[in-house]
Design an enzyme around this catalytic site. Structure first.
Site, PDB file in Angstrom:
ATOM      1  CG  PHE A 142      32.526 -19.998  16.326  1.00 13.48           C
ATOM      2  CD1 PHE A 142      31.282 -19.705  16.850  1.00 13.48           C
ATOM      3  CD2 PHE A 142      32.638 -20.207  14.962  1.00 13.48           C
ATOM      4  CE1 PHE A 142      30.166 -19.602  16.029  1.00 13.48           C
ATOM      5  CE2 PHE A 142      31.532 -20.109  14.135  1.00 13.48           C
ATOM      6  CZ  PHE A 142      30.294 -19.808  14.663  1.00 13.48           C
ATOM      7  CG  ASP A 219      37.587 -15.680  16.554  1.00 14.55           C
ATOM      8  OD1 ASP A 219      37.003 -14.585  16.435  1.00 14.55           O
ATOM      9  OD2 ASP A 219      37.094 -16.745  16.150  1.00 14.55           O
ATOM     10  CE1 TYR A 244      28.916 -12.719  11.209  1.00  9.25           C
ATOM     11  CE2 TYR A 244      30.277 -12.507   9.248  1.00  9.25           C
ATOM     12  CZ  TYR A 244      29.873 -13.229  10.346  1.00  9.25           C
ATOM     13  OH  TYR A 244      30.429 -14.461  10.584  1.00  9.25           O
ATOM     14  CE  LYS A 245      30.261 -12.812  15.303  1.00 12.11           C
ATOM     15  NZ  LYS A 245      29.071 -13.633  15.050  1.00 12.11           N
ATOM     16  NE  ARG A 393      24.960 -15.928  21.048  1.00 14.10           N
ATOM     17  CZ  ARG A 393      25.831 -16.034  20.043  1.00 14.10           C
ATOM     18  NH1 ARG A 393      27.092 -16.318  20.293  1.00 14.10           N
ATOM     19  NH2 ARG A 393      25.439 -15.881  18.796  1.00 14.10           N
TER      20      ARG A 393
END
Length: 421
Positions: A142, A219, A244-245, A393
């Site tokens: 990322f 991560d 928050y995912k 995605r």
């Protein structure tokens, strides 16, 4: 989707029957009703970027503002708020990442926590062995991870060792072995690749890194709450994950940090703030780090941002992370099947591992038109996201996504592709 092609119509009808059967057999189907908006016709394919809010969180947030913040005011710190980062951290530890108590804390953003842990690991390794000057990271990690590593290396007089990867998969054991050695201080890896959904063998990778004498920072942003993690059993040194995912903490909810107990006293976190001191309210002349995970805090904890995630953590505890993973595999397997049937004839390919054992909770569909398709779908209340190159995605949150919703969204993708002409 309307079509005069009898073969296509028959295929769609068969997929509808299959989706209905999968939803009926789904042991987690009742959890979908726990989320705001799940009853609407909107198709949400972005649960791996921002999860739907649980209905219980709406009341929890209102009650907090009314009763705790509004009613107790500053007394709230003494009554519960000071310990909330550690209490929720321990819940994440046992329900989500396989960590014993006292090793996980909720604190800053993912970026800040990654900086703290990568920098602390590098400094400790370099101090113990000045030859260890490299931070290893892959070129498709990322952006934040790559930017941080580059900045820390320059800041500390180190250098970055880059691993080249296939964008449709990720880091391999062979590539990792070739990258680590006597110069390696720390390795930063994603458990699930943000672009392809590739699932790394975290236990095997950790062993490779340890055999080279290095430390690893994992991560967990795209695996926490979707893929089982066994941080203690797999020998993790350090890890960071967002909330928050798949943990549904809300926009900008704070991340969590894991530091194995064996490292806590040896690591000096670089952002020295009052909340990480041994006596927070002593206001002493010198910084003296606290014992345990408190030393990895810096400033005042973001209490309001921690409130909502507790409801999804409760759902995960109730369901069990293994059941969540089983649903995730079933959803992504079905999405691949539907894509092969409806989208492959239009030139769409799967830019993610087809083997569920190598795939996290999302898949990426590749086609040159996907940027425009994504924009079109958003206007129709079908919400995937787009990632270069040419990738639409699909993030399928197991607790809030149904098989029927998955099919409806992929049919909309086909419609958007055919409408271009």
């Amino acid at each position: 989707m309307t079509t005069t092609d009898p073969t296509l119509a028959a295929t769609v009808a068969e997929l509808e029957v299959e989706a209905s059967a999968l939803d009926t057999a789904d042991p987690l189907r009742h959890h979908r009703d726990a989320f705001v908006g799940a009853e609407s016709s909107l198709v949400y394919f972005d649960g791996n970027s921002l999860g739907r809010p649980p209905r219980a969180s709406v009341e929890r947030l209102a009650a907090f503002a009314r009763d705790e913040w509004g009613g107790r005011l500053i007394r709230g710190w003494d009554e519960s708020w000071m310990e909330l980062p550690f209490r929720i951290g321990d819940t994440i530890g046992h329900a989500v990442i396989g960590a014993a108590p006292g090793q996980t804390v909720v604190g800053d953003s993912t970026t800040v926590l990654l900086y703290k842990l990568v920098r602390a690991a590098f400094d400790a390794q370099h101090a113990a062995d000045p030859a260890r000057v490299e931070i290893v990271v892959d070129r498709d990690n990322f952006p934040t991870d790559r930017y941080l590593v580059d900045g820390i290396a320059r800041e500390r007089g180190g250098r970055v060792r880059w691993i080249d990867v296939d964008l449709s998969t990720g880091v391999t054991e062979e590539a990792l072995r070739a990258a680590v050695g006597s110069s390696t201080a720390v390795v930063l890896l994603s458990h699930v690749a943000y672009r392809s959904g590739y699932l790394a063998d975290a236990a095997a990778f950790t062993r490779i890194i340890h055999d080279a004498g290095a430390l690893v920072v994992w991560d967990l942003c795209h695996s926490a709450g979707s893929v089982p993690v066994h941080a203690d059993a797999w020998g993790f040194d350090l890890a960071v994950g967002c909330t928050y995912k798949y943990l549904n903490g809300g926009p900008g909810s704070p991340a969590f940090a894991y530091v194995a107990a064996r490292h806590q006293d040896a690591l000096a976190q670089p952002i020295q703030g009052w909340m990480g001191t041994a006596d927070v309210f002593a206001m002493g002349a010198e910084y003296r780090p606290a014992e345990g995970m408190r030393r990895f805090l810096s400033g005042t904890p973001p209490i309001v941002g921690m409130i909502a995630m507790q409801d999804t953590l409760g759902l995960i505890e109730e369901a069990g992370i293994d059941a969540v993973r089983a649903k995730s595999i079933a959803l992504t397997d079905f999405a691949v099947e539907v894509s092969d049937a409806l989208l492959a004839p239009l030139g769409v390919s799967i830019a993610s591992p087809r083997d569920a054992a190598l795939r996290g909770g999302h898949i990426t569909l590749s086609h040159p038109a996907m940027r425009a398709v994504t924009a079109r779908l958003w206007t129709q209340d079908v919400i995937p996201d787009y990632r270069d190159p040419d990738g639409l995605r699909i993030g399928l949150s197991p607790l809030s996504t149904s098989f029927a919703e998955t099919l409806a969204g992929l049919r909309a993708v086909r419609d958007a592709l055919t409408a271009r002409g």
